[in-house]
Design a protein around this motif. Structure first.
Motif, PDB file in Angstrom:
ATOM      1  N   UNK A   1       0.839  -1.202   0.000  1.00 21.84           N
ATOM      2  CA  UNK A   1       0.000   0.000   0.000  1.00 21.84           C
ATOM      3  C   UNK A   1       0.872   1.251   0.000  1.00 21.84           C
ATOM      4  N   UNK A   2       1.953   1.236   0.776  1.00 19.21           N
ATOM      5  CA  UNK A   2       2.865   2.376   0.811  1.00 19.21           C
ATOM      6  C   UNK A   2       3.549   2.610  -0.522  1.00 19.21           C
ATOM      7  N   UNK A   3       4.009   1.539  -1.156  1.00 17.13           N
ATOM      8  CA  UNK A   3       4.649   1.648  -2.465  1.00 17.13           C
ATOM      9  C   UNK A   3       3.678   2.212  -3.497  1.00 17.13           C
ATOM     10  N   UNK A   4       2.478   1.662  -3.530  1.00 14.61           N
ATOM     11  CA  UNK A   4       1.471   2.131  -4.486  1.00 14.61           C
ATOM     12  C   UNK A   4       1.060   3.571  -4.177  1.00 14.61           C
ATOM     13  N   UNK A   5       0.891   3.872  -2.888  1.00 14.78           N
ATOM     14  CA  UNK A   5       0.513   5.222  -2.488  1.00 14.78           C
ATOM     15  C   UNK A   5       1.583   6.233  -2.872  1.00 14.78           C
TER      16      UNK A   5
ATOM     17  N   UNK B   1      -2.346   9.095   0.473  1.00 16.66           N
ATOM     18  CA  UNK B   1      -2.816   8.656   1.779  1.00 16.66           C
ATOM     19  C   UNK B   1      -4.307   8.429   1.857  1.00 16.66           C
ATOM     20  N   UNK B   2      -5.071   9.456   1.541  1.00 12.94           N
ATOM     21  CA  UNK B   2      -6.518   9.330   1.635  1.00 12.94           C
ATOM     22  C   UNK B   2      -7.111   8.406   0.597  1.00 12.94           C
ATOM     23  N   UNK B   3      -6.562   8.450  -0.596  1.00 14.91           N
ATOM     24  CA  UNK B   3      -7.145   7.686  -1.694  1.00 14.91           C
ATOM     25  C   UNK B   3      -6.661   6.248  -1.759  1.00 14.91           C
ATOM     26  N   UNK B   4      -5.488   5.957  -1.205  1.00 17.62           N
ATOM     27  CA  UNK B   4      -4.919   4.611  -1.325  1.00 17.62           C
ATOM     28  C   UNK B   4      -4.745   3.943   0.031  1.00 17.62           C
TER      29      UNK B   4
END
Length: 125
Positions: free
Chosen positions: A16-20, A31-34
């Motif tokens: 999630x962090x990588x994609x975000x 942050x908010x969207x992913x």
């Protein structure tokens, strides 16, 4: 079993962090969207913890993205300081208010906001 679920959460959080971070750099969302939806779906954290975790994780990404765009001369320095001050004040006030709102209402408000922004963005594209 607890160790296995710990590593699953580490993997999900890392992805999630990588994609975000990628989406933050590419499209200005993160942050908010992913992160918030990912942690909502794949963790057992309460919504307050999800919001706080998402917010703290976006600091480094915002810094790197800011430097990248600043070097490319994509930052309007007449507007940015005022936007930054407003963002700081608004984030503080919103955080304080958010802690006073029950978790279900907070989740529903987040969902309605995401849906509304998504529809408006599609209609403007």
């Amino acid at each position: 079993v607890a160790s296995n679920s710990k590593w699953k959460l580490v993997g999900i959080s890392s992805c999630a962090g990588l994609f975000s971070g990628f989406m933050s750099g590419l499209l200005g969302v993160g942050g908010g969207a992913v992160v918030v939806p990912a942690l909502t779906l794949f963790s057992d954290f309460d919504h307050y913890t999800i919001l706080g975790t998402s917010l703290i994780s976006m600091g480094p990404a915002a810094f790197v993205g800011t430097l990248t765009h600043y070097k490319a001369r994509n930052v309007n320095m007449r507007v940015a300081p005022f936007l930054a001050v407003g963002t700081l004040v608004g984030a503080f006030a919103g955080g304080q208010l958010g802690l006073q709102i029950d978790e279900v209402s907070l989740k529903q408000g987040f969902s309605v906001m995401m849906l509304t922004l998504g529809v408006r963005t599609i209609l403007k594209a």
